[in-house]
Design a protein around this motif. Structure first.
Motif, mmCIF file in Angstrom:
data_model
loop_
_atom_site.group_PDB
_atom_site.id
_atom_site.type_symbol
_atom_site.label_atom_id
_atom_site.label_comp_id
_atom_site.label_asym_id
_atom_site.label_seq_id
_atom_site.Cartn_x
_atom_site.Cartn_y
_atom_site.Cartn_z
ATOM 1 N N ASP A 21 60.013 60.733 84.841
ATOM 2 C CA ASP A 21 60.944 60.862 85.967
ATOM 3 C C ASP A 21 60.449 61.930 86.931
ATOM 4 O OD1 ASP A 21 63.174 61.430 87.665
ATOM 5 O OD2 ASP A 21 64.520 60.607 86.151
ATOM 6 N N GLY A 22 60.322 61.567 88.208
ATOM 7 C CA GLY A 22 59.846 62.522 89.195
ATOM 8 C C GLY A 22 60.717 63.750 89.323
ATOM 9 N N ARG A 23 62.008 63.629 89.025
ATOM 10 C CA ARG A 23 62.910 64.769 89.137
ATOM 11 C C ARG A 23 62.656 65.827 88.077
ATOM 12 N NH1 ARG A 23 67.791 60.545 89.672
ATOM 13 N NH2 ARG A 23 66.396 59.620 88.124
ATOM 14 N N GLN A 24 61.956 65.467 87.009
ATOM 15 C CA GLN A 24 61.660 66.408 85.937
ATOM 16 C C GLN A 24 60.260 67.008 86.039
ATOM 17 O OE1 GLN A 24 62.182 64.030 82.427
ATOM 18 N NE2 GLN A 24 64.367 63.665 82.792
ATOM 19 N N ALA A 25 59.486 66.539 87.006
ATOM 20 C CA ALA A 25 58.059 66.872 87.045
ATOM 21 C C ALA A 25 57.800 68.353 87.306
ATOM 22 C CB ALA A 25 57.352 66.016 88.102
ATOM 23 N N VAL A 26 58.401 68.918 88.347
ATOM 24 C CA VAL A 26 58.121 70.311 88.706
ATOM 25 C C VAL A 26 58.560 71.258 87.591
ATOM 26 C CG1 VAL A 26 58.630 72.163 90.330
ATOM 27 C CG2 VAL A 26 58.186 69.860 91.179
ATOM 28 N N ALA A 27 59.720 70.983 86.998
ATOM 29 C CA ALA A 27 60.186 71.814 85.884
ATOM 30 C C ALA A 27 59.209 71.763 84.724
ATOM 31 C CB ALA A 27 61.573 71.356 85.434
ATOM 32 N N ALA A 28 58.621 70.583 84.477
ATOM 33 C CA ALA A 28 57.644 70.453 83.392
ATOM 34 C C ALA A 28 56.383 71.253 83.696
ATOM 35 C CB ALA A 28 57.300 68.976 83.173
ATOM 36 N N VAL A 29 55.970 71.289 84.956
ATOM 37 C CA VAL A 29 54.794 72.079 85.343
ATOM 38 C C VAL A 29 55.072 73.566 85.128
ATOM 39 C CG1 VAL A 29 53.250 72.720 87.227
ATOM 40 C CG2 VAL A 29 54.024 70.349 87.006
ATOM 41 N N ARG A 30 56.234 74.020 85.576
ATOM 42 C CA ARG A 30 56.578 75.437 85.432
ATOM 43 C C ARG A 30 56.675 75.844 83.958
ATOM 44 N NH1 ARG A 30 58.191 78.159 89.953
ATOM 45 N NH2 ARG A 30 58.744 76.953 91.815
ATOM 46 N N ALA A 31 57.285 74.987 83.152
ATOM 47 C CA ALA A 31 57.515 75.329 81.742
ATOM 48 C C ALA A 31 56.244 75.220 80.910
ATOM 49 C CB ALA A 31 58.605 74.433 81.162
ATOM 50 N N GLY A 32 55.449 74.180 81.172
ATOM 51 C CA GLY A 32 54.293 73.925 80.321
ATOM 52 C C GLY A 32 53.003 74.578 80.775
ATOM 53 N N ARG A 33 52.926 74.978 82.055
ATOM 54 C CA ARG A 33 51.708 75.549 82.636
ATOM 55 C C ARG A 33 50.469 74.748 82.218
ATOM 56 N NH1 ARG A 33 54.198 80.753 81.648
ATOM 57 N NH2 ARG A 33 52.875 81.161 79.876
ATOM 58 N N PRO A 34 50.405 73.459 82.585
ATOM 59 C CA PRO A 34 49.276 72.605 82.175
ATOM 60 C C PRO A 34 47.978 73.056 82.823
ATOM 61 C CG PRO A 34 50.578 71.499 83.838
ATOM 62 C CD PRO A 34 51.344 72.740 83.468
ATOM 63 N N GLN A 35 46.851 72.642 82.209
ATOM 64 C CA GLN A 35 45.546 72.929 82.790
ATOM 65 C C GLN A 35 45.115 71.820 83.742
ATOM 66 O OE1 GLN A 35 43.527 71.811 78.614
ATOM 67 N NE2 GLN A 35 42.051 72.577 80.076
ATOM 68 N N PHE A 36 45.836 70.686 83.705
ATOM 69 C CA PHE A 36 45.510 69.553 84.572
ATOM 70 C C PHE A 36 46.745 68.670 84.671
ATOM 71 C CE2 PHE A 36 43.590 65.745 86.197
ATOM 72 C CZ PHE A 36 42.433 66.157 86.860
ATOM 73 N N ILE A 37 46.923 68.025 85.844
ATOM 74 C CA ILE A 37 48.055 67.117 86.044
ATOM 75 C C ILE A 37 47.543 65.776 86.527
ATOM 76 C CG2 ILE A 37 50.152 66.650 87.379
ATOM 77 C CD1 ILE A 37 50.531 69.670 87.647
ATOM 78 N N ILE A 38 47.970 64.703 85.858
ATOM 79 C CA ILE A 38 47.776 63.337 86.344
ATOM 80 C C ILE A 38 49.108 62.918 86.948
ATOM 81 C CG2 ILE A 38 47.234 60.957 85.740
ATOM 82 C CD1 ILE A 38 45.634 62.003 83.380
ATOM 83 N N LEU A 39 49.116 62.650 88.246
ATOM 84 C CA LEU A 39 50.372 62.470 88.975
ATOM 85 C C LEU A 39 50.419 61.114 89.670
ATOM 86 C CD1 LEU A 39 53.021 63.605 90.180
ATOM 87 C CD2 LEU A 39 51.628 64.709 91.952
ATOM 88 N N ASP A 40 51.347 60.256 89.235
ATOM 89 C CA ASP A 40 51.545 58.967 89.889
ATOM 90 C C ASP A 40 52.226 59.187 91.239
ATOM 91 O OD1 ASP A 40 51.573 56.226 90.235
ATOM 92 O OD2 ASP A 40 53.498 55.975 89.228
ATOM 93 N N LEU A 41 51.874 58.372 92.203
ATOM 94 C CA LEU A 41 52.448 58.534 93.529
ATOM 95 C C LEU A 41 53.867 57.975 93.615
ATOM 96 C CD1 LEU A 41 51.788 59.533 96.399
ATOM 97 C CD2 LEU A 41 51.010 57.222 96.922
ATOM 98 N N MET A 42 54.094 56.815 93.007
ATOM 99 C CA MET A 42 55.400 56.163 93.064
ATOM 100 C C MET A 42 56.162 56.439 91.774
ATOM 101 S SD MET A 42 55.510 54.740 96.020
ATOM 102 C CE MET A 42 56.845 53.555 95.878
ATOM 103 N N LEU A 43 57.181 57.286 91.855
ATOM 104 C CA LEU A 43 57.953 57.691 90.683
ATOM 105 C C LEU A 43 59.444 57.548 90.968
ATOM 106 C CD1 LEU A 43 56.043 61.006 89.876
ATOM 107 C CD2 LEU A 43 56.089 58.990 88.388
ATOM 108 N N PRO A 44 60.248 57.285 89.950
ATOM 109 C CA PRO A 44 61.698 57.277 90.166
ATOM 110 C C PRO A 44 62.218 58.693 90.405
ATOM 111 C CG PRO A 44 61.187 57.032 87.827
ATOM 112 C CD PRO A 44 59.873 56.957 88.572
ATOM 113 N N GLY A 45 63.113 58.827 91.348
ATOM 114 C CA GLY A 45 63.745 60.115 91.584
ATOM 115 C C GLY A 45 63.062 60.988 92.610
ATOM 116 N N ARG A 46 61.738 60.994 92.604
ATOM 117 C CA ARG A 46 60.991 61.839 93.534
ATOM 118 C C ARG A 46 59.553 61.349 93.593
ATOM 119 N NH1 ARG A 46 60.677 68.485 93.258
ATOM 120 N NH2 ARG A 46 60.110 68.792 95.434
ATOM 121 N N ASP A 47 58.980 61.264 94.794
ATOM 122 C CA ASP A 47 57.629 60.703 94.891
ATOM 123 C C ASP A 47 56.563 61.766 94.636
ATOM 124 O OD1 ASP A 47 56.243 61.622 97.594
ATOM 125 O OD2 ASP A 47 58.356 61.281 98.042
#
Length: 220
Positions: free
Chosen positions: A31-57
């Motif tokens: 879910d696109g609405r959960q993406a930024v929170a997941a980045v902040r919480a998990g501090r990943p070393q890399f992100i694979i990001l789909d362009l078309m997502l539910p909730g937020r692009d």
């Protein structure tokens, strides 16, 4: 850890399987609405990001992530129009692949990007700290730091020292572009201001340690 932000379960599972086979830990967000929170919480070393997502692009997510993190981002999409490609890269994406794609190629690209970014960074920064000297910004634990140029150079010098003590003279040589003549007390003043801004984000820690008669080091 590699964060996979993709709403197609079969495609996400395929990417996760290939990444894990290559030795990477993974996390999946659909879910696109959960993406930024997941980045902040998990501090990943890399992100694979789909362009078309539910909730937020994905473009909107990329734009917000770039306000606090320089983590490499690979955009994945079915859109092939040139405007989308350029807009994605201008927002700070490091790579762009179109569906359908080869998972093996994606893994190979990720490895190449991580090698390049790690080499460019030189010494690894302390955990939770991001410094971008090109764009003159920094963040701690995902929160932006409002620093003057001198404070940013001071933080960068201390961070690159990896816990070693730097004397006032060593720090003075890195603080000013115009090589102005200043006193040792000028360093003390900048350290005081920088320490206050860091403690606002980590109040339980004194992140800059003073060694009497010697200098300063960063304890992160």
């Amino acid at each position: 850890m590699i964060l996979v932000i993709e709403d197609e379960p079969k495609l996400a599972a395929l990417l996760v399987d290939y990444l894990r086979a290559a030795g990477y830990e993974t996390q999946w967000v659909a879910d696109g609405r959960q993406a930024v929170a997941a980045v902040r919480a998990g501090r990943p070393q890399f992100i694979i990001l789909d362009l078309m997502l539910p909730g937020r692009d994905g473009l909107d997510i990329c734009r917000e992530v770039r306000t606090f993190s320089e983590v490499p981002i690979m955009m994945v999409t079915a859109r092939v129009e040139e405007i989308d490609r350029l807009l994605g890269l201008e927002l700070g994406a490091d790579d762009y692949v179109c569906k359908p794609f080869s998972p093996r190629e994606v893994v190979a690209r990720i490895k190449a990007i991580l090698r390049r970014t790690q080499n460019n960074q030189g010494l690894a920064l302390p955990k939770g700290l991001l410094i971008d000297m090109e764009h003159y910004c920094a963040s701690l634990d995902g929160h932006g730091l409002t620093l003057t140029p001198v404070e940013l150079r001071l933080l960068n010098a201390l961070a690159q020292a990896k816990g070693r003590i730097l004397s006032r003279d060593q720090l003075l040589g890195q603080l000013y572009d115009d090589h102005r003549v200043v006193t040792d007390r000028t360093v003390d003043s900048h350290v005081k201001n920088l320490r206050r801004k860091l403690q606002a984000l980590r109040p339980e820690q004194d992140l800059i340690r003073s060694i009497y008669g010697v200098g300063y080091c960063l304890d992160l």
